[in-house]
Design a protein around this motif. Structure first.
Motif, mmCIF file in Angstrom:
data_model
loop_
_atom_site.group_PDB
_atom_site.id
_atom_site.type_symbol
_atom_site.label_atom_id
_atom_site.label_comp_id
_atom_site.label_asym_id
_atom_site.label_seq_id
_atom_site.Cartn_x
_atom_site.Cartn_y
_atom_site.Cartn_z
ATOM 1 N N ILE A 189 -2.741 4.238 2.524
ATOM 2 C CA ILE A 189 -3.382 3.013 2.991
ATOM 3 C C ILE A 189 -2.823 2.655 4.571
ATOM 4 O O ILE A 189 -1.626 2.768 4.579
ATOM 5 C CB ILE A 189 -2.806 1.920 1.866
ATOM 6 C CG1 ILE A 189 -3.274 2.431 0.700
ATOM 7 C CG2 ILE A 189 -3.343 0.486 2.337
ATOM 8 C CD1 ILE A 189 -4.765 2.271 0.418
ATOM 9 N N SER A 229 -8.307 -3.701 2.066
ATOM 10 C CA SER A 229 -7.374 -2.682 2.090
ATOM 11 C C SER A 229 -8.291 -1.404 2.695
ATOM 12 O O SER A 229 -9.435 -1.232 2.417
ATOM 13 C CB SER A 229 -6.867 -2.189 0.776
ATOM 14 O OG SER A 229 -7.729 -1.949 -0.094
ATOM 15 N N GLY A 232 0.939 -1.256 -0.164
ATOM 16 C CA GLY A 232 -0.116 0.137 0.002
ATOM 17 C C GLY A 232 0.728 1.266 -0.001
ATOM 18 O O GLY A 232 2.063 1.231 0.631
#
Length: 686
Positions: free
Chosen positions: A275, A289, A247
């Motif tokens: 993220i 996520s 991320g």
């Protein structure tokens, strides 16, 4: 318990029961809990599952019995026992926790990385040991075969602390200026660290050498993405022996196969936020996520969105309970959220009753938002006659309207329109009857309004249908919803007796006759083409001109006839009005005159009207003759006009009385003067 659904995936929020307005006082909330059974039966899965202010990290022990969360303020850790559905212990710390790791299967061994560079170890009884690292730490991972802790910090070095020997080992030197996150593969124990430059460096713990380098920043930027700066690595997670999810700080998630330097899938959150967490769900091959605003679940093979969640408060961490459909989040709020999705898996064994509960809720769906309150606008209040309640405690202002008690709303509605239910019932019955009529055989019926116009349109449609020429069919006005009201509303009825219609009617009729003639000519031509297959000869120009001239003459004659008829009707109307005026008897009317005014005649008003019709020059000349206006030349060369206001009769009488009074006073003064002079003379003689 709130229920939301996206892409036909039901998400049950276990941390929030039936929604209540935030502006309700605690006293009213308690009263609602006593009265309302639904509020009293809200699900509180784990008692006091919250933090004083915010929660930053949340994790589950490997045996699944304990849930641990850290937060502020003051910095602390809370451990919740799932078998008892309550809090087991709480420990306060000296500084805030950046992240922590549970080393044992239960809560007996915990490591905390704190924001002041300290690493704190806790055992079952509490605080055990505390040490310090050279730089401010950001993340760490535990290497089970060697008992090493790998710390990444605001430095190019990766610090190693061996728990068996109790000392620091030689650190790993990376090419990055700073390292943000790290993770160790659970299968072959490959160590990976994410750098601030957007790269992932992979190291072999056995040889302490770098074995791979991935440039994720370059791969995360595609043609559709817009970024403000260089993407850095903010989350990292291994899955199996070959897959790794990365991320970035700009909101992209990249899925890699360790055998390739190119990502398999690049998923953008579209928010541009870092993220915070990446998790793998193995039952459905999903990747979970999360950034601070949204949690997205998507297929790791295709990248297709499975579902998503947007909590009310910002997200700090996400934890997926192993082998179940339960998801927990740490938020920027006291309460930590718990979500249950039956699609992802069954409920954990310590709360297996959730499966039966969700099945019952699916069978009996209920609305859960503001059932006891009705949202009304200002216009609704005016229609109900409750506009005077604005500003009182009975209405609570919210956005562009107000919240009011649903019972008060129903009472006011019944008083404003007591027959609303009867009208609603009649309308529903009428709609049902019309639906049944629509299923019967439809006959061609003319509408109630503008029957002649509808008949004309139907004839034109039939004529077009009979023609064999291939052309696009024009839409029917009778079937067009835009002109539907013209054949239903009586206000659109064509008045055939009006002057405009009678003057235009000859033109309309001639146009329709011409159209019929043209249709006949075209049909004859088509018939001749089929029989002789030769081009027919056209008419000469003089014949066409004669036809057009005849049409124009006939149209002019018809218009003249209509105008004569209109004139005759006007004459008849005038005669009728004259007869009515003669028959009416004029009765005298009396007017009251105000005090102090004299009646002259009704001719004054006529004189004033004639005077107002004259030009300004004529009026000035008239006023000069009457003496109310005097015009004189000035030294500069211009002219000066002086007006004198006309005096009313009352003012004239008053002036005459004043003049007479002055004269009387003068006469008295003179007589008094004569008397004084006579007395003076008499005294002198004596």
């Amino acid at each position: 318990m709130q229920v939301s659904s996206l892409n036909e995936v039901k998400i049950y929020s276990l941390s929030a029961g039936r929604s209540l307005p935030e502006w309700l006082s605690d006293r009213k909330k308690r009263a609602l809990q006593k009265k309302d059974v639904d509020i009293r039966r809200r699900i509180e899965l784990i008692q006091d599952f919250e933090m004083p202010t915010i929660s930053t990290k949340i994790k589950v022990s490997r045996d699944g019995q304990y849930i641990m969360a850290v937060g502020t303020y003051k910095p602390r850790i809370r451990c919740f026992d799932t078998y008892q559905l309550s809090q087991k212990f709480e420990r306060c710390l000296d500084s805030e926790v950046v992240t922590f790791e549970i080393l044992s299967d239960d809560y007996s061994k915990i490591v905390f990385l704190q924001c002041d560079r300290f690493v704190e170890f806790h055992s079952q009884h509490g605080h055990y040991y505390r040490t310090r690292i050279p730089k401010f730490g950001r993340d760490f991972s535990y290497h089970y075969p060697s008992c090493d802790l790998y710390f990444v910090a605001a430095s190019s070095e990766v610090y190693r602390l061996n728990l068996e020997q109790g000392r620091f080992l030689n650190s790993l030197q990376t090419d990055a200026s700073e390292n943000n996150v790290c993770d160790i593969n659970p299968t072959h124990f490959l160590f990976a660290t994410g750098t601030a430059e957007g790269k992932v460096e992979c190291w072999d713990p056995r040889t302490r050498n770098r074995v791979g380098l991935l440039d994720c920043a370059l791969s995360s930027v595609t043609a559709d993405t817009e970024i403000d700066g260089l993407p850095s690595i903010s989350a990292l997670k291994f899955n199996g022996a070959l897959n790794m999810a990365v991320g970035t700080s700009t909101g992209q998630v990249l899925l890699y196969d360790l055998r390739s330097s190119n990502p398999l899938i690049v998923k953008d959150h579209q928010y541009g936020l870092p993220i915070k967490s990446v998790q793998f769900q193995h039952q459905l091959d999903l990747i979970i996520s999360a950034d601070s605003r949204i949690i997205k679940m998507w297929n790791k093979d295709t990248g297709k969105i499975f579902t998503s969640m947007e909590p009310e408060y910002d997200i700090n961490d996400v934890c997926l309970y192993p082998n179940s459909g339960m998801l927990m989040t740490a938020n920027e709020a006291p309460k930590m959220n718990i979500y249950y999705m039956p699609v992802l898996g069954p409920a954990p064994k310590w709360c297996s009753f959730l499966d039966n509960l969700t099945e019952e809720l699916e069978e009996n769906p209920e609305s859960t938002v503001y059932d006891d309150y009705k949202f009304v606008t200002r216009k609704d209040l005016e229609n109900l006659g409750l506009a005077h309640l604005i500003g009182s405690s009975l209405l609570r202002a919210y956005m562009h309207g107000f919240f009011m008690d649903i019972r008060l709303y129903h009472k006011a509605k019944m008083m404003a329109n007591p027959f609303a239910y009867e009208e609603y019932r009649r309308e529903k019955i009428r709609q049902k009857i019309e639906e049944t009529r629509a299923q019967r055989v439809q006959l061609k019926k003319l509408p109630k309004v503008n029957k002649e116009l509808a008949l004309k349109l139907i004839e034109e449609e039939e004529q077009q249908a009979t023609r064999k020429r291939k052309q696009k069919n024009l839409p029917s006005l009778l079937k067009d919803d835009r002109f539907k009201v013209m054949f239903e509303n009586p206000d659109f009825q064509v008045d055939e007796q009006s002057e405009e219609f009678r003057l235009l009617n000859p033109l309309v009729s001639k146009i329709s006759e011409k159209r019929k003639k043209k249709l006949k000519i075209l049909e004859e031509k088509e018939a001749q083409e089929q029989e002789e297959e030769e081009e027919p000869e056209g008419k000469p120009s003089d014949a066409e001109s004669s036809e057009s001239s005849d049409d124009e003459k006939s149209w002019v004659e018809e218009v003249r006839k209509q105008r004569k008829l209109l004139r005759q009707e006007e004459k008849v109307k005038r005669q009728e009005r004259f007869k009515e005026d003669q028959q009416t008897l004029l009765t005298p009317q009396f007017f009251e005159i105000k005090e102090g005014e004299e009646f002259r005649s009704f001719k004054d008003s006529a004189k004033k009207q004639k005077l107002m019709k004259k030009t300004l020059g004529d009026r000035l000349k008239l006023e000069e003759k009457l003496g109310t206006l005097s015009v004189s030349d000035t030294t500069v060369g211009s002219k000066q006009a002086t007006f004198k206001l006309k005096k009313s009769e009352q003012q004239k009488k008053q002036q005459e009385a004043e003049k007479q009074h002055r004269q009387e006073r003068k006469a008295l003064r003179r007589s008094a003067g004569h008397l004084k002079s006579k007395r003076g003379r008499g005294q002198r003689f004596h």
